[in-house]
Write a protein that holds these residues in place. Sequence first.
Motif, PDB file in Angstrom:
ATOM      1  N   ALA A 173       1.180  -0.882   0.019  1.00  0.00           N
ATOM      2  CA  ALA A 173      -0.216   0.123   0.083  1.00  0.00           C
ATOM      3  C   ALA A 173       0.690   1.309  -0.163  1.00  0.00           C
ATOM      4  O   ALA A 173       0.124   1.996  -0.330  1.00  0.00           O
ATOM      5  CB  ALA A 173      -0.746  -0.036   0.830  1.00  0.00           C
ATOM      6  N   TRP A 174       2.298   1.337   0.530  1.00  0.00           N
ATOM      7  CA  TRP A 174       2.728   1.951   0.450  1.00  0.00           C
ATOM      8  C   TRP A 174       3.210   2.278  -0.794  1.00  0.00           C
ATOM      9  O   TRP A 174       3.658   3.549  -0.997  1.00  0.00           O
ATOM     10  CB  TRP A 174       4.184   2.430   1.796  1.00  0.00           C
ATOM     11  CG  TRP A 174       4.970   2.656   2.233  1.00  0.00           C
ATOM     12  CD1 TRP A 174       5.296   4.408   1.879  1.00  0.00           C
ATOM     13  CD2 TRP A 174       6.644   3.111   2.823  1.00  0.00           C
ATOM     14  NE1 TRP A 174       5.739   4.833   2.506  1.00  0.00           N
ATOM     15  CE2 TRP A 174       6.978   4.278   2.498  1.00  0.00           C
ATOM     16  CE3 TRP A 174       6.998   1.539   3.707  1.00  0.00           C
ATOM     17  CZ2 TRP A 174       7.970   4.279   3.778  1.00  0.00           C
ATOM     18  CZ3 TRP A 174       8.079   2.178   4.375  1.00  0.00           C
ATOM     19  CH2 TRP A 174       8.570   3.382   3.953  1.00  0.00           C
ATOM     20  N   LEU A 175       3.986   1.093  -1.090  1.00  0.00           N
ATOM     21  CA  LEU A 175       4.222   1.653  -2.705  1.00  0.00           C
ATOM     22  C   LEU A 175       3.015   2.391  -3.357  1.00  0.00           C
ATOM     23  O   LEU A 175       4.105   2.777  -4.336  1.00  0.00           O
ATOM     24  CB  LEU A 175       5.038   0.407  -3.295  1.00  0.00           C
ATOM     25  CG  LEU A 175       6.294  -0.339  -2.344  1.00  0.00           C
ATOM     26  CD1 LEU A 175       6.885  -1.952  -2.646  1.00  0.00           C
ATOM     27  CD2 LEU A 175       7.055   0.298  -2.727  1.00  0.00           C
ATOM     28  N   LYS A 176       2.509   2.201  -3.494  1.00  0.00           N
ATOM     29  CA  LYS A 176       0.802   2.565  -4.084  1.00  0.00           C
ATOM     30  C   LYS A 176       0.873   3.308  -3.593  1.00  0.00           C
ATOM     31  O   LYS A 176       0.341   4.563  -5.219  1.00  0.00           O
ATOM     32  CB  LYS A 176      -0.294   1.453  -3.861  1.00  0.00           C
ATOM     33  CG  LYS A 176      -1.047   1.740  -4.738  1.00  0.00           C
ATOM     34  CD  LYS A 176      -2.509   1.162  -4.695  1.00  0.00           C
ATOM     35  CE  LYS A 176      -3.603   0.892  -5.650  1.00  0.00           C
ATOM     36  NZ  LYS A 176      -4.946   0.635  -5.639  1.00  0.00           N
ATOM     37  N   GLU A 177       0.768   3.914  -3.127  1.00  0.00           N
ATOM     38  CA  GLU A 177       0.699   5.690  -2.901  1.00  0.00           C
ATOM     39  C   GLU A 177       1.939   6.572  -3.203  1.00  0.00           C
ATOM     40  O   GLU A 177       1.889   7.776  -3.756  1.00  0.00           O
ATOM     41  CB  GLU A 177       0.442   6.080  -0.899  1.00  0.00           C
ATOM     42  CG  GLU A 177      -0.007   5.664  -0.220  1.00  0.00           C
ATOM     43  CD  GLU A 177      -0.224   5.502   1.257  1.00  0.00           C
ATOM     44  OE1 GLU A 177       0.485   6.268   0.887  1.00  0.00           O
ATOM     45  OE2 GLU A 177      -1.717   5.684   1.828  1.00  0.00           O
ATOM     46  N   MET A 178       3.238   5.947  -3.317  1.00  0.00           N
ATOM     47  CA  MET A 178       4.751   6.474  -3.524  1.00  0.00           C
ATOM     48  C   MET A 178       4.602   6.379  -5.392  1.00  0.00           C
ATOM     49  O   MET A 178       5.368   6.596  -5.855  1.00  0.00           O
ATOM     50  CB  MET A 178       5.366   5.778  -3.256  1.00  0.00           C
ATOM     51  CG  MET A 178       5.567   6.181  -2.358  1.00  0.00           C
ATOM     52  SD  MET A 178       7.301   5.415  -1.314  1.00  0.00           S
ATOM     53  CE  MET A 178       8.815   5.357  -2.463  1.00  0.00           C
ATOM     54  N   GLY A 179       3.071   5.945  -6.334  1.00  0.00           N
ATOM     55  CA  GLY A 179       3.309   5.708  -7.777  1.00  0.00           C
ATOM     56  C   GLY A 179       4.573   4.567  -7.690  1.00  0.00           C
ATOM     57  O   GLY A 179       4.711   4.895  -9.066  1.00  0.00           O
ATOM     58  N   ARG A 180       5.057   3.286  -7.069  1.00  0.00           N
ATOM     59  CA  ARG A 180       6.220   2.693  -7.038  1.00  0.00           C
ATOM     60  C   ARG A 180       5.655   1.487  -7.631  1.00  0.00           C
ATOM     61  O   ARG A 180       4.919   1.191  -6.990  1.00  0.00           O
ATOM     62  CB  ARG A 180       6.863   2.720  -6.408  1.00  0.00           C
ATOM     63  CG  ARG A 180       8.525   1.937  -7.392  1.00  0.00           C
ATOM     64  CD  ARG A 180       9.591   1.827  -6.038  1.00  0.00           C
ATOM     65  NE  ARG A 180      10.086   0.879  -6.861  1.00  0.00           N
ATOM     66  CZ  ARG A 180      12.101   1.015  -5.704  1.00  0.00           C
ATOM     67  NH1 ARG A 180      12.219   1.724  -4.944  1.00  0.00           N
ATOM     68  NH2 ARG A 180      12.256   0.181  -6.419  1.00  0.00           N
ATOM     69  N   SER A 181       5.950   0.566  -8.140  1.00  0.00           N
ATOM     70  CA  SER A 181       5.000  -0.455  -9.081  1.00  0.00           C
ATOM     71  C   SER A 181       5.583  -1.670  -7.995  1.00  0.00           C
ATOM     72  O   SER A 181       6.875  -1.116  -7.038  1.00  0.00           O
ATOM     73  CB  SER A 181       5.593  -1.119 -10.095  1.00  0.00           C
ATOM     74  OG  SER A 181       5.597  -0.174 -11.187  1.00  0.00           O
ATOM     75  N   PRO A 182       4.690  -2.190  -7.272  1.00  0.00           N
ATOM     76  CA  PRO A 182       5.275  -3.452  -6.439  1.00  0.00           C
ATOM     77  C   PRO A 182       6.700  -3.820  -6.193  1.00  0.00           C
ATOM     78  O   PRO A 182       6.979  -4.176  -7.246  1.00  0.00           O
ATOM     79  CB  PRO A 182       4.069  -4.317  -6.381  1.00  0.00           C
ATOM     80  CG  PRO A 182       3.270  -3.644  -6.791  1.00  0.00           C
ATOM     81  CD  PRO A 182       3.591  -2.682  -8.097  1.00  0.00           C
ATOM     82  N   LEU A 183       6.450  -4.409  -5.226  1.00  0.00           N
ATOM     83  CA  LEU A 183       8.670  -4.725  -4.920  1.00  0.00           C
ATOM     84  C   LEU A 183       7.995  -6.663  -5.486  1.00  0.00           C
ATOM     85  O   LEU A 183       7.203  -7.153  -5.274  1.00  0.00           O
ATOM     86  CB  LEU A 183       9.081  -5.027  -3.532  1.00  0.00           C
ATOM     87  CG  LEU A 183       9.561  -3.540  -3.888  1.00  0.00           C
ATOM     88  CD1 LEU A 183      10.174  -3.011  -2.626  1.00  0.00           C
ATOM     89  CD2 LEU A 183      10.237  -2.557  -4.331  1.00  0.00           C
ATOM     90  N   ARG A 184       8.847  -7.171  -6.377  1.00  0.00           N
ATOM     91  CA  ARG A 184       9.053  -8.565  -6.619  1.00  0.00           C
ATOM     92  C   ARG A 184       9.068  -9.572  -5.234  1.00  0.00           C
ATOM     93  O   ARG A 184      10.369  -8.835  -4.395  1.00  0.00           O
ATOM     94  CB  ARG A 184      10.124  -9.358  -6.991  1.00  0.00           C
ATOM     95  CG  ARG A 184      10.293 -10.581  -7.099  1.00  0.00           C
ATOM     96  CD  ARG A 184      10.960 -11.297  -8.577  1.00  0.00           C
ATOM     97  NE  ARG A 184      12.381 -10.183  -8.404  1.00  0.00           N
ATOM     98  CZ  ARG A 184      13.431 -11.186  -7.870  1.00  0.00           C
ATOM     99  NH1 ARG A 184      12.971 -12.195  -7.872  1.00  0.00           N
ATOM    100  NH2 ARG A 184      14.622 -10.432  -8.023  1.00  0.00           N
ATOM    101  N   LEU A 185       8.682 -10.060  -4.530  1.00  0.00           N
ATOM    102  CA  LEU A 185       8.306 -10.942  -3.384  1.00  0.00           C
ATOM    103  C   LEU A 185       9.306 -11.902  -2.627  1.00  0.00           C
ATOM    104  O   LEU A 185       9.212 -12.685  -4.111  1.00  0.00           O
ATOM    105  CB  LEU A 185       6.750 -11.038  -2.474  1.00  0.00           C
ATOM    106  CG  LEU A 185       6.684 -12.417  -1.247  1.00  0.00           C
ATOM    107  CD1 LEU A 185       7.764 -11.467  -0.365  1.00  0.00           C
ATOM    108  CD2 LEU A 185       5.529 -12.342  -0.912  1.00  0.00           C
TER     109      LEU A 185
END
Length: 285
Positions: free
Chosen positions: A198-210
Amino acid sequence: MDLHELRVFLAVWEQGGVTAAARQLHCVQSNVTARLQALESSLGTPLFYRRARGMVPTPAAEKLQGYARRLLHLAELAHQAVQPAAQPEGSLVLGSMETTAAIRLPPVLADFHRAYPGVEIRLHTGTSAELCSGVLEYRLEGALVGGELDHPELVQQVLFAEDMVLVAPEGCCGLEDERIRALLGFRQGCSYQARLDAWLKEMGRSPLRLMEFGSLEAILGCVAAGMGVSLMPRAVVEHRDYGRGVRQLPVPEHLARVNTCFIRRRDMPPSAALQDLLARLGGVA
């Protein structure tokens, strides 16, 4: 239905065969087979497909196992109710997130064990999603999960809150650092990972690979080696055994605090042992 037959059924269910179930129940295989056949006869349906390499549950067994756990739990509660002066005994099967099990639970469980040595505690760790399923399916009497849930079949109690930090390798400036490509954590279904997404989405950055790991030590060791970042409770990183070689970075205020809740089924009254343990957990800072 005979309660002992239900115990035998669950042992075969959990162990995957008669031989292993007999070892768990400390009895001979013929007794397990006879009890299981008696239960199948009384129900009028087979509960397992017999295979050369073990027993495979039938659809009827899938349905029965939840009821069996509930009946045995209620029988234990009835036994305790007519012996109010006796100390709790029996088993207490609980679930917990790995981080909570590593940091919060050891002193509480040790204190509980000293008070009630007759209670056998079995603790299963997993993601919040896995633990919720375990409670709903009657496999766990209750579990500690991250975040509050809204489910009509569950009762939940907030026990304490965790302050979250971004755990990063030395030299990393945060999620803005384009060198960070991976999120190191447990399996899918971890509430902490969902928060970081959710934090990454707010930043406009794609999800990190898990990248999935099975232990805290592995996650934090790989963070220290520069493989990626993780979202963890501050108490984990500040623990003497876990915080070496990594740095703590702040998390946005609206994502920084996560309640740890204890969940149990609404139709499964807590045993005396569980009530005492919950009282002790409520005192955790």
